[in-house]
Structures are given as structure tokens and as C-alpha cells.
Write a protein that holds these residues in place. Structure first.
Motif, PDB file in Angstrom:
ATOM      1  N   THR A   1      76.111  42.759  91.335  1.00  0.00           N
ATOM      2  CA  THR A   1      76.207  44.017  92.061  1.00  0.00           C
ATOM      3  C   THR A   1      74.862  44.334  92.703  1.00  0.00           C
ATOM      4  N   VAL A   2      74.927  45.143  93.753  1.00  0.00           N
ATOM      5  CA  VAL A   2      73.734  45.673  94.410  1.00  0.00           C
ATOM      6  C   VAL A   2      73.955  47.165  94.632  1.00  0.00           C
ATOM      7  N   GLY A   3      72.868  47.877  94.979  1.00  0.00           N
ATOM      8  CA  GLY A   3      73.001  49.285  95.321  1.00  0.00           C
ATOM      9  C   GLY A   3      72.486  50.213  94.248  1.00  0.00           C
ATOM     10  N   VAL A   4      73.138  51.338  94.089  1.00  0.00           N
ATOM     11  CA  VAL A   4      72.881  52.484  93.206  1.00  0.00           C
ATOM     12  C   VAL A   4      71.824  53.417  93.782  1.00  0.00           C
ATOM     13  N   PHE A   5      72.236  54.641  93.985  1.00  0.00           N
ATOM     14  CA  PHE A   5      71.394  55.743  94.440  1.00  0.00           C
ATOM     15  C   PHE A   5      71.275  56.752  93.311  1.00  0.00           C
ATOM     16  N   LEU A   6      70.114  57.353  93.156  1.00  0.00           N
ATOM     17  CA  LEU A   6      69.754  58.314  92.116  1.00  0.00           C
ATOM     18  C   LEU A   6      69.173  57.592  90.899  1.00  0.00           C
ATOM     19  N   GLY A   7      68.000  58.030  90.480  1.00  0.00           N
ATOM     20  CA  GLY A   7      67.418  57.476  89.273  1.00  0.00           C
ATOM     21  C   GLY A   7      68.288  57.731  88.058  1.00  0.00           C
ATOM     22  N   SER A   8      68.869  58.924  87.964  1.00  0.00           N
ATOM     23  CA  SER A   8      69.733  59.243  86.831  1.00  0.00           C
ATOM     24  C   SER A   8      70.971  58.365  86.822  1.00  0.00           C
ATOM     25  N   ALA A   9      71.506  58.055  87.992  1.00  0.00           N
ATOM     26  CA  ALA A   9      72.667  57.175  88.069  1.00  0.00           C
ATOM     27  C   ALA A   9      72.313  55.762  87.623  1.00  0.00           C
ATOM     28  N   LEU A  10      71.152  55.286  88.021  1.00  0.00           N
ATOM     29  CA  LEU A  10      70.742  53.939  87.627  1.00  0.00           C
ATOM     30  C   LEU A  10      70.513  53.854  86.123  1.00  0.00           C
ATOM     31  N   LEU A  11      69.836  54.861  85.557  1.00  0.00           N
ATOM     32  CA  LEU A  11      69.606  54.850  84.113  1.00  0.00           C
ATOM     33  C   LEU A  11      70.916  54.827  83.341  1.00  0.00           C
ATOM     34  N   GLN A  12      71.886  55.610  83.781  1.00  0.00           N
ATOM     35  CA  GLN A  12      73.161  55.630  83.074  1.00  0.00           C
ATOM     36  C   GLN A  12      73.909  54.314  83.257  1.00  0.00           C
ATOM     37  N   THR A  13      73.775  53.702  84.420  1.00  0.00           N
ATOM     38  CA  THR A  13      74.463  52.442  84.699  1.00  0.00           C
ATOM     39  C   THR A  13      73.853  51.282  83.920  1.00  0.00           C
ATOM     40  N   MET A  14      72.616  51.427  83.450  1.00  0.00           N
ATOM     41  CA  MET A  14      71.976  50.346  82.701  1.00  0.00           C
ATOM     42  C   MET A  14      72.757  49.964  81.449  1.00  0.00           C
ATOM     43  N   THR A  15      73.495  50.890  80.867  1.00  0.00           N
ATOM     44  CA  THR A  15      74.343  50.562  79.721  1.00  0.00           C
ATOM     45  C   THR A  15      75.382  49.519  80.111  1.00  0.00           C
ATOM     46  N   SER A  16      76.052  49.745  81.233  1.00  0.00           N
ATOM     47  CA  SER A  16      77.064  48.802  81.692  1.00  0.00           C
ATOM     48  C   SER A  16      76.436  47.481  82.122  1.00  0.00           C
ATOM     49  N   ILE A  17      75.270  47.537  82.775  1.00  0.00           N
ATOM     50  CA  ILE A  17      74.587  46.314  83.192  1.00  0.00           C
ATOM     51  C   ILE A  17      74.265  45.453  81.973  1.00  0.00           C
ATOM     52  N   ALA A  18      73.768  46.090  80.906  1.00  0.00           N
ATOM     53  CA  ALA A  18      73.454  45.351  79.687  1.00  0.00           C
ATOM     54  C   ALA A  18      74.712  44.788  79.039  1.00  0.00           C
ATOM     55  N   ASN A  19      75.779  45.565  79.015  1.00  0.00           N
ATOM     56  CA  ASN A  19      77.013  45.129  78.364  1.00  0.00           C
ATOM     57  C   ASN A  19      77.717  44.017  79.134  1.00  0.00           C
ATOM     58  N   GLN A  20      77.739  44.132  80.456  1.00  0.00           N
ATOM     59  CA  GLN A  20      78.462  43.152  81.273  1.00  0.00           C
ATOM     60  C   GLN A  20      77.665  41.866  81.471  1.00  0.00           C
ATOM     61  N   GLN A  21      76.334  41.937  81.347  1.00  0.00           N
ATOM     62  CA  GLN A  21      75.457  40.766  81.457  1.00  0.00           C
ATOM     63  C   GLN A  21      75.660  40.031  82.786  1.00  0.00           C
ATOM     64  N   LYS A  22      75.727  40.819  83.841  1.00  0.00           N
ATOM     65  CA  LYS A  22      75.767  40.271  85.193  1.00  0.00           C
ATOM     66  C   LYS A  22      74.612  40.860  85.988  1.00  0.00           C
ATOM     67  N   LEU A  23      74.104  40.091  86.935  1.00  0.00           N
ATOM     68  CA  LEU A  23      72.944  40.529  87.704  1.00  0.00           C
ATOM     69  C   LEU A  23      73.248  41.794  88.484  1.00  0.00           C
ATOM     70  N   HIS A  24      72.284  42.690  88.473  1.00  0.00           N
ATOM     71  CA  HIS A  24      72.327  43.848  89.358  1.00  0.00           C
ATOM     72  C   HIS A  24      70.986  43.961  90.063  1.00  0.00           C
ATOM     73  N   VAL A  25      71.016  44.125  91.384  1.00  0.00           N
ATOM     74  CA  VAL A  25      69.799  44.315  92.169  1.00  0.00           C
ATOM     75  C   VAL A  25      69.857  45.693  92.806  1.00  0.00           C
ATOM     76  N   THR A  26      69.000  46.585  92.355  1.00  0.00           N
ATOM     77  CA  THR A  26      68.961  47.952  92.885  1.00  0.00           C
ATOM     78  C   THR A  26      68.375  47.957  94.285  1.00  0.00           C
ATOM     79  N   THR A  27      68.977  48.732  95.179  1.00  0.00           N
ATOM     80  CA  THR A  27      68.514  48.797  96.570  1.00  0.00           C
ATOM     81  C   THR A  27      68.357  50.223  97.068  1.00  0.00           C
ATOM     82  N   ALA A  28      68.309  51.201  96.151  1.00  0.00           N
ATOM     83  CA  ALA A  28      68.149  52.590  96.586  1.00  0.00           C
ATOM     84  C   ALA A  28      67.366  53.439  95.602  1.00  0.00           C
ATOM     85  N   ALA A  29      67.663  53.397  94.298  1.00  0.00           N
ATOM     86  CA  ALA A  29      67.022  54.288  93.329  1.00  0.00           C
ATOM     87  C   ALA A  29      65.587  53.861  93.053  1.00  0.00           C
TER      88      ALA A  29
END
Length: 481
Positions: free
Chosen positions: A144-172
Motif C-alpha cells: 500500500t501507499v498513501g495515508v494522510f494525517l499523522g494520527s491516521a498513520l499511527l493508528q494504521t501501524m497496527t494493521s501494517i504490523a499485523n498484515q506484514q505487507k509493505l506500506h510506503v507513506t506519501t502524505a503524513a
């Protein structure tokens, strides 16, 4: 968020990152990537809704021309987490579609068809997390790529850790995510940094640079140009929004070492800026250094209409959009703001090519999240090519195999800078865009809205006036000063 302590406070980096070499950064869009509530009705960016056709099994793209390579016959699917009610979200989604279509036209990702699927996050931390989970566990996205808002990215980190797939932030731009990833900085007391790294190592940020670096960039700019511009006294106005806090705290602590700061405030919910503007004039300030989003348009209109006796600029989220001239009826003229690039800059040999292709495809001008998203997807193409050259590929590589390449490689196909690296795993803020200074990297650029009849006779132009390598015009002052 279960994996991030609720009582963790925003950290301030008292030193610099321990870097391995001369560090280059390939994408910053000022603070726009960390702010909530930037509604498109105040800053509209109508898209043309031109896009490649949707495929039958979900996603956009996938039609590969003359596929050939080790991944021929496979599909690589990228989820795009973007708030589609905001112009910066639409720009992310448009750039991702462009990147996928260009790869497919060139034979795919080492022969694999590339598809992108949208996850509309609606400027909501909860929705960002749930859309990430849907894209990776149900829609079959490989990254996945994207995510806007620092709070949104922090909350999404739980799913990123659980799913173990690459995420590259391009906004927060929240720096705390880099702390989560770091091998050397345990985020919560008593945690093992190595264990934290193994949990969160799937996160990388292509841009923008995080908030503390953005503050340091502002300090560098003021120190370098204050004498030339005749700036002796400055008012610091940073909106009272949580996403601005690390940036505001850094400047409140250090700006007075660079310039006299008789006024430093964090206004919020202001409808009448006149009293504060009068205080700034009475304090004999030469410039108002701003960080603005929610009240940014009201502040600009009143500054121009009242012809206030000081310059105005710093970070202004809406002013990064081409449509903002029309939104303010030209009142944004002479306002300056950080940005990654402008429609005029030639950061690299590919910058203007990207801008023109974007305009031709979407009939609109890209916001900074577009080139960052485009570069993030191009980075994966470079990694896969390097992996195939060094060890061969007989299928889509697993994320754990990709991560060491992302950590070690220097990327050379950016629209913002010629070379891009991520901070190492043992940095205080890991997997971040590596950045040292404006002088060494050329970013962020400082743009100013100006009238330039050679470009447009009846509409403002977003010219860059600093740094010199990305300069397209001299800085101007309002005629009433």
C-alpha cells in the motif's frame, strides 16, 4: 491504537540523525501531509476523472503491453490509501494510476501486470486503518501507499504490523512512526527496540520529511535570507492543531536564536484576524511566519484586503494548490509557502515530464502528494530490478526480502531529487526520507504566488524563489509595503 502507547507524547529530536553518507531526499510537501480538516470546498481541485479502465477482478490497470520478464503472468496489486474528499487525496490516486499505466505500457513490473485499488480514508484515522486492512487482507494488495494525517498513520501501524505487507507513506509527516520502526529507540518504556523493529519494519515514508525536519528547514531558510529580505523581527503564528505541534514546538524553542520573535502564538478558530494583525504591526514585525490550514483562507484574505504592513508566509496548506488563486480571488498574491515542487520547477530531469503528463492525463495540476506517490511506486520497480539482477526472481518477492533492499539502495529516478535514500534501521527515526539541509538537498522549495504575464495573463503563478537551484523567479513584495 493498541501497539502505540496512548500517553506517548510527541518527541523532539535534540540532535541530528546518524547518517551513513551524504543524504538526499526525494519528496517534501511542507506540512500539508499532517493536517486534518482541510476541506476541498475551500480549496477545490476538480479532476477530469480520466483514468484507465477498471479490471474485472478489482483495481485499475493491469493491461500489460508486450509483457516479458521473470514475473510475466503475475499481477502486482497496490492499494492507495487516500482521502478523496481532499485535493491531495485525489492527486495521490491519480498519480498511482499514472504510474501503473506507464509500467504496464512498458511491459509491466518485470512482466507482471500492475493494478492499483483505491481505499478512500475520508480523513479519518479509523477509516484509514480499516481500509488498509481491507486492501491487504481482502482485496489482495501486495503493498500500500498513501495515508494522510499523522494520527491516521499511527493508528494504521497496527494493521501494517499485523498484515506484514509493505506500506510506503506519501502524505503524513508525524515523526513518531519513525521511532516505532527504529532499532535504537524503543518507543515505549521497557520495550525491546529489536522486537519493535521486527514488528513495524514494513513501514517506509517516501515523503514528506517529518515535522521536525520541516521546522529545521524553516530555520535554515530564515537564517540564510533574513538579511537580504530585511527581516529583523518576526511573528510566529502556528494554528492550534494537534498535527502541527512538533513543528510549532521546535520553532517556538529555536526561532528566537535566529531572529527576534516578539509574538509567538498558536491561534485557533479565528474568524477576525484584525486584532492579531494589529499587534504584529505594533510590534514592528517584518514578517508573519505561519503554519496554517483550517483558518488559512480567512487569514490570507484579511491580510491582503487590509494591506497589512508585514510579509506573510511559511507553511500554508491550501496555497500549495493551483486552484487557490481562484479560491482567494487573487488575494494569495505574494503569500509564500514550502512545497516539494511547483509547476515551473525543474528539480530533476524528470520533474517537468511528470508535470506535463499529469496535466495531459487529468487536466489538473498535481499537488505535492502526486509526485511523492508516483516516486514511491517507481521505487518498488527499482527494487525488483535490483533483486532480479542480484539473486534472480521466480515469483513476486516476499516483503521481508524486499526490506533490506529498500534500506540499502539509493534511488535515482525521482521527480523531486536525483538521489533518494531511507534512514537506516538503527537511526532515531528509521525508514524516513533522509534529509540534511536545504543547502545539500534543494528541498523543500519556497514558492510564492506571483503575477507573471509571460506564463498567464489573468491568473497567478506558483513561482519558486528559494533555494537557488530550484529558483524560477525573484521574491516579490506587496506594493503597499
Amino acid at each position: 491504537m493498541a501497539d502505540v502507547p496512548e500517553n506517548e507524547q510527541q518527541e523532539e529530536n535534540e540532535g541530528r540523525l546518524d547518517r551513513r553518507s551524504v543524504l538526499k531526499y526525494g519528496g517534501t510537501g511542507a506540512l500539508g501531509a499532517g493536517l486534518a480538516g482541510c476541506q476541498s470546498r475551500e480549496n477545490p481541485l476538480p479532476g477530469s476523472n480520466i483514468r484507465p479502465p477498471e479490471s474485472e477482478d478489482g483495481g485499475v490497470g493491469g493491461n500489460v503491453k508486450d509483457a516479458e520478464g521473470p514475473l510475466e503472468g503475475e499481477t502486482f496489486k497496490i492499494g492507495v490509501l487516500a482521502p478523496m474528499e481532499l485535493p491531495l487525496g485525489e492527486s495521490m490516486w491519480q498519480a498511482a494510476q499514472m504510474a501503473a499505466e506507464e509500467m504496464n505500457e512498458a511491459g509491466g513490473l518485470l512482466g507482471a501486470s500492475v493494478k492499483v485499488e483505491l481505499g478512500d480514508t475520508e480523513v479519518s484515522p479509523g477509516k484509514a486503518q480499516s481500509e488498509h486492512r481491507r486492501l491487504t487482507s481482502q482485496a489482495g494488495c501486495d503493498m500500500t501507499v498513501g495515508v494522510f494525517l499523522g494520527s491516521a498513520l499511527l493508528q494504521t501501524m497496527t494493521s501494517i504490523a499485523n498484515q506484514q505487507k509493505l506500506h510506503v507513506t506519501t502524505a503524513a509527516a508525524d515523526p513518531r512512526v519513525g521511532k516505532l520502526v527504529s532499532k535504537s529507540a524503543a518507543y515505549q518504556q521497557g520495550a525491546d527496540p529489536q522486537e519493535e523493529y521486527e514488528k513495524y519494519k514494513y513501514h517506509f515514508r517516501a515523503g514528506p520529511i517529518h515535522l521536525l525536519d520541516l521546522a529545521d528547514a524553516m530555520l535554515e531558510f530564515i537564517e540564510d535570507k533574513k538579511d537580504e529580505y530585511g527581516w529583523e523581527r518576526a511573528a510566529l503564528l502556528t494554528e492550534d492543531i494537534g498535527e502541527f505541534t512538533p513543528y510549532a514546538d521546535r520553532l517556538q524553542e529555536r526561532l528566537s536564536d535566529v531572529i527576534d520573535v516578539p509574538i509567538s502564538q498558536r491561534p485557533g478558530g479565528v474568524s477576525d484576524w484584525s486584532p492579531l494583525y494589529s499587534d504584529i504591526e505594533e510590534a514592528d514585525c517584518d514578517v508573519a511566519l505561519i503554519g496554517m490550514a483550517l483558518g488559512g483562507t480567512t487569514a490570507v484574505n484579511q491580510w491582503a484586503q487590509q494591506q497589512r504592513d508585514f510579509e506573510f508566509g511559511g507553511i500554508h496548506v491550501f496555497a500549495q494548490s493551483f486552484e487557490y488563486w481562484e479560491s482567494t480571488d487573487g488575494n494569495v498574491e505574494h503569500v509564500f509557502t514550502m512545497n516539494a515542487m511547483t509547476p515551473q520547477t525543474e528539480n530533476t530531469d524528470t520533474t517537468q515530464e511528470f508535470v506535463q503528463n499529469f496535466v495531459d492525463t487529468w487536466e489538473s495540476v498535481p499537488i505535492y502528494t502526486a509526485p511523492i506517490t508516483y516516486d514511491a511506486i517507481s521505487t518498488i520497480e527499482e527494487v525488483f530490478a535490483a533483486m532480479h539482477e542480484e539473486e534472480g526472481l521466480d515469483g513476486t518477492p516476499e516483503p521481508d526480502a524486499v526490506i533490506p533492499y529498500l534500506e540499502d539502495m539509493t534511488f535515482t529516478d525521482s521527480t523531486i531529487l536525483e538521489e533518494v535514500q531511507f534512514t537506516p534501521a538503527d537511526a532515531e527515526y528509521a525508514h524516513e526520507p533522509q534529509w540534511t539541509s536545504i543547502a545539500e538537498t534543494g528541498v523543500p522549495v519556497f514558492q510564492q504566488w506571483q503575477m507573471d504575464e509571460e506564463i498567464r495573463e489573468d491568473y497567478g503563478t506558483m513561482h519558486s524563489f528559494y533555494p537557488p537551484e530550484n529558483k524560477t523567479a525573484e521574491k516579490t513584495e506587496p506594493e503597499w509595503l
